[in-house]
Scaffold this motif. Structure first.
Motif, PDB file in Angstrom:
ATOM      1  N   THR A 519       0.842  -1.193   0.000  1.00 11.05           N
ATOM      2  CA  THR A 519       0.000   0.000   0.000  1.00 11.05           C
ATOM      3  C   THR A 519       0.873   1.238   0.000  1.00 11.05           C
ATOM      4  N   ARG A 551      -1.490  -1.018  -4.097  1.00  8.98           N
ATOM      5  CA  ARG A 551      -2.689  -0.229  -3.865  1.00  8.98           C
ATOM      6  C   ARG A 551      -2.311   1.239  -3.665  1.00  8.98           C
ATOM      7  N   LYS A 553      -3.950   5.628  -4.187  1.00  9.22           N
ATOM      8  CA  LYS A 553      -5.088   6.517  -4.376  1.00  9.22           C
ATOM      9  C   LYS A 553      -4.781   7.560  -5.445  1.00  9.22           C
ATOM     10  N   ASN A 582      -6.736  -2.574 -11.902  1.00  8.39           N
ATOM     11  CA  ASN A 582      -8.079  -2.599 -11.309  1.00  8.39           C
ATOM     12  C   ASN A 582      -8.969  -3.725 -11.817  1.00  8.39           C
ATOM     13  N   GLY A 626     -10.000   7.739  -6.659  1.00 11.74           N
ATOM     14  CA  GLY A 626      -9.999   7.093  -5.352  1.00 11.74           C
ATOM     15  C   GLY A 626      -9.062   5.901  -5.322  1.00 11.74           C
ATOM     16  N   GLU A 627      -9.532   4.761  -4.822  1.00 12.18           N
ATOM     17  CA  GLU A 627      -8.691   3.588  -4.623  1.00 12.18           C
ATOM     18  C   GLU A 627      -8.411   2.860  -5.953  1.00 12.18           C
ATOM     19  N   ASN A 628      -7.137   2.508  -6.180  1.00 16.95           N
ATOM     20  CA  ASN A 628      -6.700   1.770  -7.361  1.00 16.95           C
ATOM     21  C   ASN A 628      -5.823   0.607  -6.929  1.00 16.95           C
ATOM     22  N   THR A 629      -5.805  -0.406  -7.761  1.00 15.03           N
ATOM     23  CA  THR A 629      -4.926  -1.547  -7.517  1.00 15.03           C
ATOM     24  C   THR A 629      -4.273  -1.968  -8.827  1.00 15.03           C
TER      25      THR A 629
END
Length: 657
Positions: A519, A551, A553, A582, A626-629
């Protein structure tokens, strides 16, 4: 011979600072030629070579009749060898034995002898199509001898591959038990008999064994593996063995890297259980087939390997083997300072007045870091055969000449053989490779000043986040403690702890259920990024791919902006890196390297192999506010050694992301 006198004076000065004894030579160098042997004696050592083979059968020194392993056959003591093959065929191990002997020089100051093995069409398919001229030199007052060789492939001769060539020395196992290759890498080694059935257990490959019944009880429970003693060319200047009773050192000194393939960071074997000492010039270790020279269409080729110096020393009442190591290290410095040597007599070996130099200053231009050009401090800067950007690390036929830049980026590459080169560089702290745009022609006696050179590393926007440090190694990432049953004590609490055996198996111990998740902003790459992206062992003794996650942002997505993922890989072994944004199930993957690499650095404890840089254009539709992976999958999983070592990962994007 003035330079030679200076060399001897410098050697005497270096020895006087230690308790090391070098017997004074009461006479000049003496050559004796017999029916089957050649003996060269300078009053310090006596070197015996087979005739006409040119195999080192004996070295008499300091009261010991022979430092070589007398229980080995004579052609298995000290020799040049190579591994070669016809295209499409398996490799053949070949100890190079001369067929013709010649005295090149014989006087009281120097003896140089030659052992030549020629080739003609009657030998096609049975012997490597090379003319090989092996030379040995003994100088007055020197505690050692030099060896070099000229390899020549004449125009029109058959095609072949040369996977390896080197010089090997096998010492007496009843005397040489202590090995040293650096201040912090020296130890009592296992005996060769410790590797026999009943005394050891083979591990995942033949080179690695678990010592369960060692002759030395202090070594029981350790792992022995010759690859644990590999070393980068840039650091591989001196290594060898010490006999403790009496205290005698046998050292292999390589004063120049110019004749070794693959540049300064190419790794090679050094000394290992045998006791064996190696001078490796060409090999595919930590690179695979990319560094196997391939000769095609009857091309002409000639190259001089060496000279390397075999140095012998002993003590005056000392019992600490480190005294001999320290002296050998000083001797190495003297040999390096004396390069190129003045005394080799082959016309193919070029002296200082037959060479040139290249100077300049390298600067780095990255406006996302600094408005001004930056000094390329400590950059690796070298000359190699003309090619493409970064091709030097796979170049394996010509000579290479490297240096490190000063703090202000200034560099000077001296003693360069005449010829045409490209100038290459890479800078720690920056990704990618630099190459000067013009071919450089080096001429004897000339110095070429290139002035200020500008390297603009790949960059399309500011750094949104990064993992690691771009230095072509994964050593800064998390290297776990070894399995307590698979320890080499030398590397406990050692900077090179990655040399321990079996670290690839520790991944499943640390991540027994799921794979690594990193992260941005919370994780620490020194603790949370495993040093190698390996496969996972299953209960059925099979292996499966692993998928790591990054992960992060993004506050917003700039639809008109450029997003770029830079993935620098320090090593790859029969691997395929698939990258998805994602969507872990995206098929096909958003990016794939395809099958890459044959470095085998994971199994051989190398922490790096060949360098790969991938610049992945990230489509904005792959990203989320926002959140990305990011999912990183190493998709090939037939063995535990298929994997990737990352050097550095960076996401670039618009400022307002």
């Amino acid at each position: 011979m003035g330079s030679l006198r200076k060399l001897r004076k410098a050697i005497g000065k270096s020895l006087s600072s230690t308790s090391v004894a070098v017997p004074m030579a009461p006479k000049g160098v003496c050559l004796s030629v017999y029916e089957c042997y050649v003996v060269i004696d300078n009053g310090i050592l006596e070197l015996t070579l087979s005739k006409p083979g040119g195999i080192v059968t004996g070295i008499k020194y300091n009261g010991i009749d022979n430092l070589m392993e007398i229980r080995n056959k004579e052609d298995n003591r000290g020799y040049w060898d190579l591994v070669w093959s016809e295209p499409g065929s398996a490799g053949v191990f070949d100890v190079v034995k001369g067929t013709d002997f010649e005295v090149i020089l014989e006087d009281e100051s120097q003896v140089e002898v030659s052992f030549i093995r020629s080739w003609d069409l009657s030998l096609k398919g049975s012997r490597v199509p090379l003319k090989i001229d092996k030379r040995f030199i003994v100088l007055h007052g020197m505690s050692g001898f030099y060896s070099y060789a000229i390899y020549e492939h004449l125009e029109g001769w058959p095609d072949f591959n040369m996977a390896e060539t080197r010089v090997a020395f096998k010492l007496r196992k009843d005397k040489f038990h202590y090995m040293a290759m650096a201040d912090d890498k020296q130890r009592i080694m296992p005996m060769p008999d410790d590797r026999l059935p009943g005394r050891c257990q083979q591990l995942a490959y033949p080179e690695a064994v678990f010592l369960k019944n060692s002759i030395n009880p202090n070594l029981i429970g350790e792992v022995d593996d010759k690859y644990q003693y590999s070393c980068d060319n840039k650091d591989n200047k001196v290594h060898g063995w010490i006999s403790l009773e009496p205290l005698i050192g046998f050292w292999q000194i390589t004063p120049s890297d110019e004749f070794r393939t693959g540049g300064p960071t190419k790794q090679n074997l050094t000394s290992h259980v045998g006791p064996t000492t190696l001078a490796v010039f060409v090999s595919g270790h930590y690179s695979g087939d990319a560094l196997v020279p391939k000769f095609r269409n009857g091309e002409y080729w000639k190259k001089v390997f060496g000279p390397v110096f075999i140095y012998l020393n002993s003590s005056l009442g000392e019992t600490d083997p480190r005294v001999l190591w320290e002296d050998a290290y000083l001797q190495m410095k003297t040999e390096v300072d004396s390069w190129p040597y003045v005394f080799p007599l082959s016309e193919d070996y070029h002296k200082a007045n037959q060479r040139g130099s290249v100077t300049g200053r390298l600067l780095v231009r990255d406006r996302y870091i600094d408005d001004n050009d930056l000094y390329a401090s400590s950059a690796y800067i070298g000359l190699a055969l003309p090619g493409e950007v970064g091709s030097w690390q796979r170049e394996c036929k010509g000579y290479q000449f490297w240096t490190r830049a000063e703090v202000n980026g200034s560099f000077s590459i001296n003693n360069v053989l005449t010829g045409e080169y490209n100038l290459y560089a890479w800078v720690p702290g920056f990704i990618g490779d630099y190459m000067y745009g013009l071919t450089i022609t080096v001429m004897a006696g000339n110095s070429i000043d290139l002035g200020d050179l500008i390297y603009q590393p790949p960059r399309d926007g500011p750094t949104l986040w990064e993992i690691g440090y771009p230095d072509r190694s994964s050593a800064e990432f998390y290297v776990p403690e070894p399995n307590p049953n698979h320890v080499n004590k030398l590397y406990l609490n050692h900077p090179e702890r990655y040399r321990q055996y079996g670290l690839w198996e520790r991944y499943a111990d640390l991540y027994p259920e799921g794979d690594l998740v990193y992260t941005i902003g919370l994780s620490d790459c020194k603790k949370d990024w495993f040093f190698a992206h390996v496969t996972r062992k299953n209960e059925q003794n099979s292996y499966s791919p692993t998928t790591w996650q990054i992960r992060f942002k993004l506050n917003c997505i700039d639809q008109a902006g450029i997003y770029m993922l830079r993935v620098a890989i320090a090593s790859a072994t029969l691997s395929e890196l698939q990258v998805r944004f994602n969507d872990i199930k995206a098929s096909p993957a958003h990016f794939s390297t395809g099958l890459i690499g044959r470095d085998n650095s994971i199994a051989r404890h190398g922490i790096h192999g060949l360098y790969w840089l991938y610049n992945i254009v990230v489509q904005t539709r792959w990203l989320l506010e926002g959140e990305n992976t990011i999912f990183l999958t190493q998709a090939r999983s037939a063995s535990p050694f298929q994997g990737i070592m990352y050097d550095y990962i960076r996401l670039e994007g618009p400022l307002n992301s």
